[in-house]
Design an enzyme around this catalytic site. Structure first.
Site, PDB file in Angstrom:
ATOM      1  N   LYS A 157       0.845  -1.205   0.000  1.00 14.85           N
ATOM      2  CA  LYS A 157       0.000   0.000   0.000  1.00 14.85           C
ATOM      3  C   LYS A 157       0.878   1.251   0.000  1.00 14.85           C
ATOM      4  CE  LYS A 157      -3.589   2.552   2.349  1.00 14.85           C
ATOM      5  NZ  LYS A 157      -4.380   2.754   3.546  1.00 14.85           N
ATOM      6  N   HIS A 186      -2.483   7.688   1.392  1.00 14.30           N
ATOM      7  CA  HIS A 186      -2.808   7.550   2.816  1.00 14.30           C
ATOM      8  C   HIS A 186      -3.666   8.710   3.303  1.00 14.30           C
ATOM      9  CE1 HIS A 186      -0.064   4.203   2.931  1.00 14.30           C
ATOM     10  NE2 HIS A 186       0.909   4.962   2.482  1.00 14.30           N
ATOM     11  N   ARG A 225      -2.288  12.215   4.731  1.00 16.51           N
ATOM     12  CA  ARG A 225      -1.832  12.435   6.107  1.00 16.51           C
ATOM     13  C   ARG A 225      -0.321  12.590   6.207  1.00 16.51           C
ATOM     14  NH1 ARG A 225      -5.174   8.046   6.913  1.00 16.51           N
ATOM     15  NH2 ARG A 225      -3.346   6.817   7.339  1.00 16.51           N
TER      16      ARG A 225
END
Length: 170
Positions: A42, A66, A69
């Protein structure tokens, strides 16, 4: 996270203690020794990283920033998706995470090369708003919106969605 921070140096020390810069693609060998299931990476936004994931033996990857962030100025997942999908072709499965808020977003992702999408925030908001019942309702709304988007674009089967479906591939 750093209640007694007096400046940037204190935050840098916290970051250094929480992120391991020595991790490389070779570390997947250790993962493979302890895990016999598929390996999905990921956080891939770069086509070269996608090609490296193939070389390292991953079975899939998740195009994700993500939720912005880590770096609030990083590109969106959907904008990175086409180049990443092109980089790996059929060598591994590509998924999308980030920015999926509607069924049309799902159709866009499918048309740009994702096999499926993750809806991280949407289900969390629904869960907080009304528990399992609200998550089921949110998923039903996504399905309904996807069906509407498919009708409006002439897509009969979600598996057939490609870049000609939406004018996004330029």
């Amino acid at each position: 996270a750093v209640p007694k921070a007096g400046g940037v140096t204190d935050f840098m020390a916290w970051i250094a203690s929480n992120f391991d810069r020595s991790v490389t693609w070779a570390d997947l060998d250790w993962v493979r020794k302890t895990w016999d299931g598929p390996i999905v990476i990921k956080g891939v936004l770069d086509p070269q990283d996608a090609r490296d994931a193939v070389k390292a033996g991953a079975q899939g990857l998740i195009v994700s920033n993500h939720g912005g962030r880590q770096l609030d100025g990083v590109r969106s997942s959907i904008s990175a998706l086409p180049a990443v999908a092109d980089a790996v072709g059929e060598d591994l499965e590509v998924y999308l995470d980030g920015g999926v808020r509607s069924g049309l977003d799902v159709l866009k992702a499918l048309s740009l090369g994702a096999k499926a999408c993750f809806v991280g925030r949407a289900w969390a908001y629904a869960l907080g708003a009304g528990g399992e019942k609200m998550v089921a309702r949110m998923l039903g709304t996504l399905r309904s919106e996807l069906a509407t988007a498919m009708v409006l674009t002439g897509c009969r089967n979600a598996r057939d969605a490609d870049r000609t479906l939406l004018d996004l591939a330029t």
